[in-house]
Design a protein around this motif. Structure first.
Motif, PDB file in Angstrom:
ATOM      1  N   MET A   1      -7.770   5.748   8.942  1.00  0.00           N
ATOM      2  CA  MET A   1      -6.797   4.674   8.780  1.00  0.00           C
ATOM      3  C   MET A   1      -7.022   3.910   7.469  1.00  0.00           C
ATOM      4  O   MET A   1      -6.077   3.453   6.827  1.00  0.00           O
ATOM      5  N   PHE A   2      -8.293   3.782   7.065  1.00  0.00           N
ATOM      6  CA  PHE A   2      -8.573   3.176   5.760  1.00  0.00           C
ATOM      7  C   PHE A   2      -7.923   4.011   4.655  1.00  0.00           C
ATOM      8  O   PHE A   2      -7.326   3.482   3.718  1.00  0.00           O
ATOM      9  N   ALA A   3      -8.074   5.329   4.779  1.00  0.00           N
ATOM     10  CA  ALA A   3      -7.480   6.228   3.782  1.00  0.00           C
ATOM     11  C   ALA A   3      -5.963   6.086   3.760  1.00  0.00           C
ATOM     12  O   ALA A   3      -5.338   6.140   2.695  1.00  0.00           O
ATOM     13  N   ALA A   4      -5.362   5.894   4.944  1.00  0.00           N
ATOM     14  CA  ALA A   4      -3.910   5.694   5.005  1.00  0.00           C
ATOM     15  C   ALA A   4      -3.512   4.415   4.272  1.00  0.00           C
ATOM     16  O   ALA A   4      -2.473   4.367   3.607  1.00  0.00           O
ATOM     17  N   GLY A   5      -4.365   3.388   4.375  1.00  0.00           N
ATOM     18  CA  GLY A   5      -4.096   2.149   3.647  1.00  0.00           C
ATOM     19  C   GLY A   5      -4.157   2.353   2.141  1.00  0.00           C
ATOM     20  O   GLY A   5      -3.312   1.844   1.400  1.00  0.00           O
TER      21      GLY A   5
ATOM     22  N   LEU B   1      -3.119  -4.246  10.645  1.00  0.00           N
ATOM     23  CA  LEU B   1      -1.863  -4.259  11.397  1.00  0.00           C
ATOM     24  C   LEU B   1      -1.271  -5.662  11.460  1.00  0.00           C
ATOM     25  O   LEU B   1      -0.061  -5.851  11.304  1.00  0.00           O
ATOM     26  N   TRP B   2      -2.113  -6.657  11.721  1.00  0.00           N
ATOM     27  CA  TRP B   2      -1.630  -8.032  11.825  1.00  0.00           C
ATOM     28  C   TRP B   2      -1.122  -8.567  10.489  1.00  0.00           C
ATOM     29  O   TRP B   2      -0.215  -9.408  10.457  1.00  0.00           O
ATOM     30  N   THR B   3      -1.714  -8.122   9.388  1.00  0.00           N
ATOM     31  CA  THR B   3      -1.311  -8.631   8.065  1.00  0.00           C
ATOM     32  C   THR B   3      -0.238  -7.772   7.403  1.00  0.00           C
ATOM     33  O   THR B   3       0.234  -8.108   6.319  1.00  0.00           O
ATOM     34  N   GLY B   4       0.143  -6.665   8.031  1.00  0.00           N
ATOM     35  CA  GLY B   4       1.204  -5.832   7.495  1.00  0.00           C
ATOM     36  C   GLY B   4       0.763  -4.818   6.455  1.00  0.00           C
ATOM     37  O   GLY B   4       1.607  -4.148   5.854  1.00  0.00           O
TER      38      GLY B   4
ATOM     39  N   ASN C   1       3.617   2.349  13.162  1.00  0.00           N
ATOM     40  CA  ASN C   1       4.122   3.700  12.909  1.00  0.00           C
ATOM     41  C   ASN C   1       3.185   4.487  11.991  1.00  0.00           C
ATOM     42  O   ASN C   1       3.112   5.720  12.075  1.00  0.00           O
ATOM     43  N   ASP C   2       2.470   3.771  11.113  1.00  0.00           N
ATOM     44  CA  ASP C   2       1.497   4.449  10.248  1.00  0.00           C
ATOM     45  C   ASP C   2       0.336   5.000  11.066  1.00  0.00           C
ATOM     46  O   ASP C   2      -0.257   6.017  10.714  1.00  0.00           O
ATOM     47  N   ILE C   3       0.019   4.308  12.151  1.00  0.00           N
ATOM     48  CA  ILE C   3      -1.057   4.771  13.041  1.00  0.00           C
ATOM     49  C   ILE C   3      -0.592   5.953  13.867  1.00  0.00           C
ATOM     50  O   ILE C   3      -1.227   7.012  13.894  1.00  0.00           O
ATOM     51  N   THR C   4       0.535   5.781  14.545  1.00  0.00           N
ATOM     52  CA  THR C   4       1.013   6.839  15.443  1.00  0.00           C
ATOM     53  C   THR C   4       1.486   8.075  14.683  1.00  0.00           C
ATOM     54  O   THR C   4       1.451   9.184  15.214  1.00  0.00           O
ATOM     55  N   GLY C   5       1.921   7.889  13.438  1.00  0.00           N
ATOM     56  CA  GLY C   5       2.437   9.023  12.670  1.00  0.00           C
ATOM     57  C   GLY C   5       1.402   9.731  11.809  1.00  0.00           C
ATOM     58  O   GLY C   5       1.748  10.685  11.100  1.00  0.00           O
ATOM     59  N   ASN C   6       0.151   9.303  11.879  1.00  0.00           N
ATOM     60  CA  ASN C   6      -0.895   9.908  11.060  1.00  0.00           C
ATOM     61  C   ASN C   6      -1.415  11.162  11.761  1.00  0.00           C
ATOM     62  O   ASN C   6      -2.403  11.130  12.505  1.00  0.00           O
TER      63      ASN C   6
END
Length: 503
Positions: free
Chosen positions: A128-132, A338-341, A346-351
């Protein structure tokens, strides 16, 4: 209509049929291997159910090597087969004879045990860090800044690529995503600025040098940080389940630090000597990077927040492990994103990559734990220890590490290599009197990243750079041998004494 035109659909149909046939053969190979092992008499001193479990485990490893289906499917299949046949594959007659023992419940509990493993969740969090990094384009910005200021000379450009990978590595557990997904798209734009083209003699102008530096940097940083390569985290769980040793993020980093720093500082220069670019200076590269940075504009709010969050995660992983589990620290940062946008749900579920790795590694952790709980690992250690009983601890350490490192030639997956060989070498080492197990564990697990350099299929991004058109086959194998030997020598001559002194 010509005969040639008519033959095209027939040729495509023939290719599809041949591809389907090859896939069926690949799917059959793991099954055949497992069945053959099931037919082999149980070795002396080993319970039959443990040997049967091992047969299915080997079938899973063979499946991971040939990959007729995605790795997660192979692992899940192995877990389900063992859970369904658990009375013959997983549990001892004594356990089954206990009236309080509930076979169905225990089978399912074992099958899903890997999904509750903290290391598996740490892997997921790091994805998830990498997705960010990808969504905010912070990773691209960091790489372009380095290219802008270091890109005028070929040698300093090599250092810019290496430093870019180094900055991204602690928070990107997929070196394929980090190097192949972030670094490669940027540097693939650079060779044309020098008139360097793929699959052409002009490739040696600079393209070949840049590609080799990039894949080499990815391998070094993959060993330097626990969270820089997904199999590192799997190895962490296997070490704990096999020999009961916990390795923290900080311990890993300190153990490899002298080797990592030396290789990071010298590798671009070594590549410059062994595989020199023809063009040494070009003023267009910094200008190109400046134009790309202008397109990105000023740092966004989300980039600043992400930078703050990953620094907080790094601090917790290094200094706060006694207060907060590293996996929980990663989940905390995900919640903040997630809280800060910075990320959306969807970025979590779609990864897909993250969920695929989560399912894959969870099943592998359960399978590896089963090897231990059935008694196979203890038996293997006893037999291996008997073979190496007369060898001194220092010699045994070097011999086992060399075998573990060089056997990577047989694997196209670091994950498969780790799952298949790490528990075995750890168990054998644990039976040798006088061996420093903490040092041996650190030596083996920190070798996982650097061993990826030895072949064009040795680690995730290798095929990307190999297929770029800038690294001919003979050059890749030659350089892989040279740099693989350099990396191994550095680990043995610098890392080994340092780890003995520190631990």
């Amino acid at each position: 209509m010509t005969d040639k035109t008519l033959s095209l659909p027939l040729k495509k149909a023939g290719n599809a049929k041949a591809g389907k046939k090859n896939r069926l053969v690949m799917m059959a190979i793991p099954v055949i291997v497992a069945l053959l092992l099931l037919c082999v008499p149980t070795p002396t001193g080993l319970p039959p159910y443990a040997w049967h479990f091992f047969a299915i485990f080997v079938g899973v490893i063979v499946g991971l090597i040939f990959e007729p289906l995605p790795g997660a499917v192979i692992g899940l299949t192995g877990v389900v087969v063992i859970a369904l046949g658990s009375q013959w594959l997983l549990f001892s007659p004594e356990q089954l004879a206990d009236p309080k023992f509930k076979l169905a419940g225990q089978s399912f509990k074992w099958a899903v045990s890997g999904f509750g493993n903290s290391t598996v969740w740490l892997i997921f969090g790091a994805f998830m860090f990498a997705a960010g990094y990808d969504k905010t384009q912070l990773g691209r910005r960091l790489a372009l800044i380095l290219v802008k200021y270091l890109g005028r000379r070929s040698l300093t450009l090599g250092y810019a690529i290496t430093l870019a990978d180094l900055l991204l590595a602690p928070f990107t557990p997929s070196n394929t995503a980090r190097s192949g997904g972030t670094i490669f798209p940027i540097i693939s734009n650079l060779p044309p600025l020098y008139g360097s083209k793929p699959n052409d003699p002009s490739a040696r102008k600079i393209g070949s040098y840049l590609m080799w530096v990039a894949i080499t940097a990815a391998c070094i940083t993959s060993s330097m940080f626990l969270s820089a390569l997904a199999p590192n985290l799997l190895a962490l769980a296997l070490v704990k389940s096999t020999v009961g040793i916990n390795i923290s993020w900080g311990t890993w980093f300190i153990a490899f630090l002298p080797v990592g720093l030396l290789l990071i500082l010298t590798m671009p220069l070594l590549a410059y000597w062994f595989y020199p670019p023809e063009v040494k200076v070009n003023d267009e590269v910094p200008r190109w990077a400046s134009r790309e940075l202008e397109k990105l504009g000023r740092m966004s709010r989300n980039e600043i927040l992400l930078l703050l969050f990953v620094c907080c995660a790094l601090i917790m992983w290094i200094f706060a492990t006694s207060f907060i589990e590293p996996a929980l620290a990663a989940l905390l940062v995900i919640v903040l994103m997630l809280w800060t946008g910075v990320l959306e749900w969807n970025d979590i579920t779609g990864n897909k990559a993250a969920w695929n790795t989560f399912a894959w590694f969870a099943t592998l952790v359960a399978l590896a734990d089963g090897l231990s709980s059935t008694g196979f690992i203890a038996w293997l250690g006893k037999e291996g220890g008997a073979l190496m009983g007369d060898i001194s601890p220092g010699t045994a350490t070097i011999v086992l590490l060399l075998a573990f490192y060089l056997l990577h030639y047989l694997f196209a997956s670091t994950t498969a290599h780790t799952t298949a060989l790490l528990p075995a070498v750890l168990t054998i080492a644990a039976t040798i009197p006088g061996i420093n197990m903490e040092v041996f564990c650190l030596l083996t697990v920190t070798s996982l990243g650097i061993m990826g350099i030895i072949t064009p299929y040795g680690t995730g991004p290798s095929p990307i750079y190999y297929g770029s058109g800038y690294l001919p086959t003979k050059d890749y194998w030659r350089l892989g041998t040279i740099f693989g030997a350099i990396f191994l020598a550095a680990l043995l001559m610098i890392g080994y004494p340092w780890m003995v002194m520190m631990f």
